[in-house]
Design a protein around this motif. Structure first.
Motif, short mmCIF file in Angstrom:
data_model
loop_
_atom_site.label_atom_id
_atom_site.label_comp_id
_atom_site.label_asym_id
_atom_site.label_seq_id
_atom_site.Cartn_x
_atom_site.Cartn_y
_atom_site.Cartn_z
N ALA A 93 0.84 -1.20 0.00
CA ALA A 93 0.00 0.00 0.00
C ALA A 93 0.87 1.24 0.00
O ALA A 93 0.68 2.16 -0.81
CB ALA A 93 -0.90 -0.01 1.22
N LEU A 119 -1.83 8.38 3.98
CA LEU A 119 -2.29 7.07 4.45
C LEU A 119 -3.01 7.22 5.80
O LEU A 119 -3.96 6.51 6.09
CB LEU A 119 -1.12 6.09 4.56
CG LEU A 119 -0.67 5.50 3.21
CD1 LEU A 119 0.59 4.67 3.37
CD2 LEU A 119 -1.79 4.66 2.59
N MET A 128 -0.19 -0.24 6.08
CA MET A 128 0.53 0.31 4.93
C MET A 128 1.56 -0.63 4.32
O MET A 128 1.96 -0.44 3.18
CB MET A 128 1.15 1.65 5.27
CG MET A 128 2.32 1.64 6.19
SD MET A 128 2.77 3.36 6.47
CE MET A 128 4.17 3.17 7.50
N GLN A 140 -8.49 -1.37 -0.39
CA GLN A 140 -7.78 -1.13 -1.66
C GLN A 140 -8.23 0.18 -2.28
O GLN A 140 -7.43 0.94 -2.80
CB GLN A 140 -8.05 -2.28 -2.65
CG GLN A 140 -7.34 -3.56 -2.26
CD GLN A 140 -7.55 -4.65 -3.30
OE1 GLN A 140 -7.20 -4.48 -4.45
NE2 GLN A 140 -8.14 -5.75 -2.89
N VAL A 143 -6.55 2.98 -0.61
CA VAL A 143 -5.18 3.16 -1.09
C VAL A 143 -5.20 3.93 -2.40
O VAL A 143 -4.42 4.87 -2.61
CB VAL A 143 -4.48 1.79 -1.31
CG1 VAL A 143 -3.10 2.00 -1.92
CG2 VAL A 143 -4.37 1.04 0.01
#
Ligand SMILES: Nc1ncnc2c1ncn2[C@@H]1O[C@H](COP(=O)(O)OP(=O)(O)OP(=O)(O)O)[C@@H](O)[C@H]1O
Ligand SMILES: [Mg+2]
Lengths: 225, 299
Positions: A93, A119, A128, A140, A143
């Motif tokens: 990520a 993040l 992460m 997802q 991200v």
């Protein structure tokens, strides 16, 4: 956008005379039946496609006239989010988000700081170092949103960002987009999600067969899916 | 380009080569064969240039004097020529010395030459002229030839050098033709391996475009990949070519028969071969990258 037409090489007239102005800081839903031209409209916005006819101005730049080598600079002002996330499967990520900054040659020091910052904003600090395959769909998508905003774009475009998610995750994504919008970033989002549009009231632009049939602030979804 | 970016591109290029190791290996092999043959062409070329220069250094204009000039006239003429700004040295060679030189050159037991005595020496008196600048030899020779009252005719090394050049240029062209064909083949193989890399990375490329990576940022790793294949492919041919040349040089210089044949010293040649072969390798690699990047990398 002024009198924008898009005719694909196969002759399909996906957009037929769109007039549209989106102000800085707005939150806009684009709704309409399948095949009505929502994705096409969005592709014109990040210059994946150029209009067959008419003018598209992004931050004052005419995307049809802009020189090839300047296109990347136009795209840096735009963050794009897709239904299928488009993450790189063998990067974590963190690395996926950092990738967007490396690609625009940001200094390394800044990358670490900024990636951790976004993040945290999307709530994935503790995940992460996970690979996309180890993350849920909602994670997802978060991200991919982090990646879209990491370079500080002036607007974020999302094509059915909740299309693959269950209601709960969809709401998380929506709160996130709302938060991003509250920080001053324009958000444009194509969606089929009636509940979201009707609950989180914003400007709604409805397209049918390539023409705008409705454009109202705080509008309803208006279709029975 | 920033250092970080450069490092990244190099790393990506390395990854690309590793990933399609078999295709890369084939491409490197093709480059190696090509460069070996190219190297032979280069050795030819370097030596011909070298030889031409050596010959140029020795070039002398032979001014053949008319019969029946007095010693005084001959001496005056030599002085006049010596004063010409294009002339380095002018040396008068009377026919007696000419004959002696000839006998020495051909060995002492040449019956035919031995039979020639000073009385019936068929050689004319000559003046040997060294030009200051070998490139102006022809100009100088033409100028000297204007004095038709005292000078029979003027000749210079034109014949030898020209014939040598013509003969070797035929061979050189054949080798060049071959190497160019191979270079295209090698470029094609490289473009194929890079095509594979491009396909393998299409998602990355798509995302780089989306987030606004510059076109060159996206292209560079593929050019590096091509260039690396070119560089790696040049190592073996460089070693082989230098080794062979080293052996060849020994043979040529050992035999006295070839004494008049001077080829480029190994150290001079090695540097040239190494640099030019590697540069050509890089060029072939970049050409291959360019073919692929143009055809398959949509930006
Ligand atoms: N690349 C393309 N080439 C040719 N025709 C296309 C292309 N992309 C879209 N179309 C056509 O253009 C029309 C509009 O497509 P678009 O993807 O914009 O619809 P949409 O509103 O996003 O639909 P959906 O809600 O199903 O995502 C459709 O008829 C589609 O078949
Ligand atoms: Mg769509």
């Amino acid at each position: 956008m002024h009198d924008v037409w898009k005719v694909y090489p196969n002759g399909v007239e996906a957009l037929r005379g769109i007039d549209l102005k989106i102000e800085q800081g707005e939150f806009v839903y684009i709704v309409g039946p399948s095949g009505s031209g929502k994705s096409t409209l969005i592709k014109l916005m990040y210059r994946e496609e150029v209009p067959t006819h008419g003018v598209v101005l992004i931050n004052g730049v005419n995307v049809k006239r802009v020189r090839d080598w300047k296109i990347p600079h136009v795209r840096r002002k735009i963050g794009v989010v897709f239904q299928d996330y488009k993450l790189l499967p063998n990067l974590t990520a963190y690395e996926n988000v950092a990738f967007a900054m490396e690609a625009v040659e940001a200094p390394r020091r800044k990358i670490k700081q900024r990636v951790e910052e976004v993040l945290e904003l999307v709530g994935l600090t503790d995940r992460m170092h996970a690979l996309p395959s180890q993350l849920s769909g909602g994670e997802q998508q978060r991200v991919s949103i982090a990646r879209a905003i990491v370079n500080n774009p002036t607007f974020v475009i999302a094509d059915e960002p909740t299309g693959n998610l269950d209601p709960e995750n969809s709401w998380d994504i929506m709160y996130l987009l709302e938060e991003i919008n509250n920080r001053g970033t324009t958000v444009v989002m194509a969606t089929h999600n009636k509940e979201i549009v009707n609950t989180m009231r914003q400007r709604v632009i409805a397209i049918e067969q390539g023409v705008i049939v409705r454009d109202e602030l705080g509008g309803e979804y208006g279709y029975e899916d | 380009m920033k250092i970080d970016t450069l490092i990244r591109h190099i790393r990506e290029a390395y990854r690309g080569i590793r990933k399609n190791s078999w295709m890369s290996f084939a491409a490197i092999g093709a480059v190696a064969v090509t460069l070996f043959i190219f190297g032979i062409f280069l050795i030819f070329t370097f030596n011909i240039n070298f030889l031409t220069k050596e010959l140029d250094k020795q070039v002398a204009i032979r001014v053949t004097l008319k019969d029946g000039l007095s010693a005084d006239e001959e001496e005056k003429l030599t002085e006049t020529i010596q004063k010409d700004p294009l002339v380095k040295t002018a040396e008068f060679v009377p026919k007696e010395k000419g004959l002696k030189d000839l006998k020495e050159q051909w060995g002492n037991n040449n019956k035919f030459l031995d039979a020639l005595q000073d009385e019936d020496n068929p050689l004319p008196d000559m003046i040997l002229v060294q030009p200051k600048d070998p490139n102006k030899t022809k100009e100088l020779a033409d100028e000297l030839a204007k004095n038709t009252t005292q000078i029979e005719h003027v000749d210079y090394g034109e014949g030898v050098t020209d014939r040598l050049l013509r003969l070797s240029s035929v061979m050189r062209n054949i080798v060049l033709f071959f190497s160019l064909g191979l270079a295209l083949l090698a470029s094609f193989l490289i473009s194929n391996t890079i095509k594979l890399t491009i396909i393998a990375r299409r998602r990355e490329i798509e995302i780089m475009r989306l987030v606004g990576a510059s076109n060159w940022f996206i292209r560079w790793p593929f050019f590096f990949e091509g260039a690396f294949i070119g560089i790696i492919g040049s190592i073996v041919p460089i070693i082989l070519l230098i080794t062979f040349y080293f052996l060849f040089y020994d043979i040529v210089n050992d035999g006295e028969a070839y004494g008049l044949f001077k080829i480029m010293p190994v150290d001079q040649l090695s540097i040239r071969i190494a640099i030019s072969t590697m540069l050509i390798g890089i060029a072939i690699g970049s050409l291959g990258s360019m073919i692929s990047v143009r055809r398959f990398l949509k930006i």
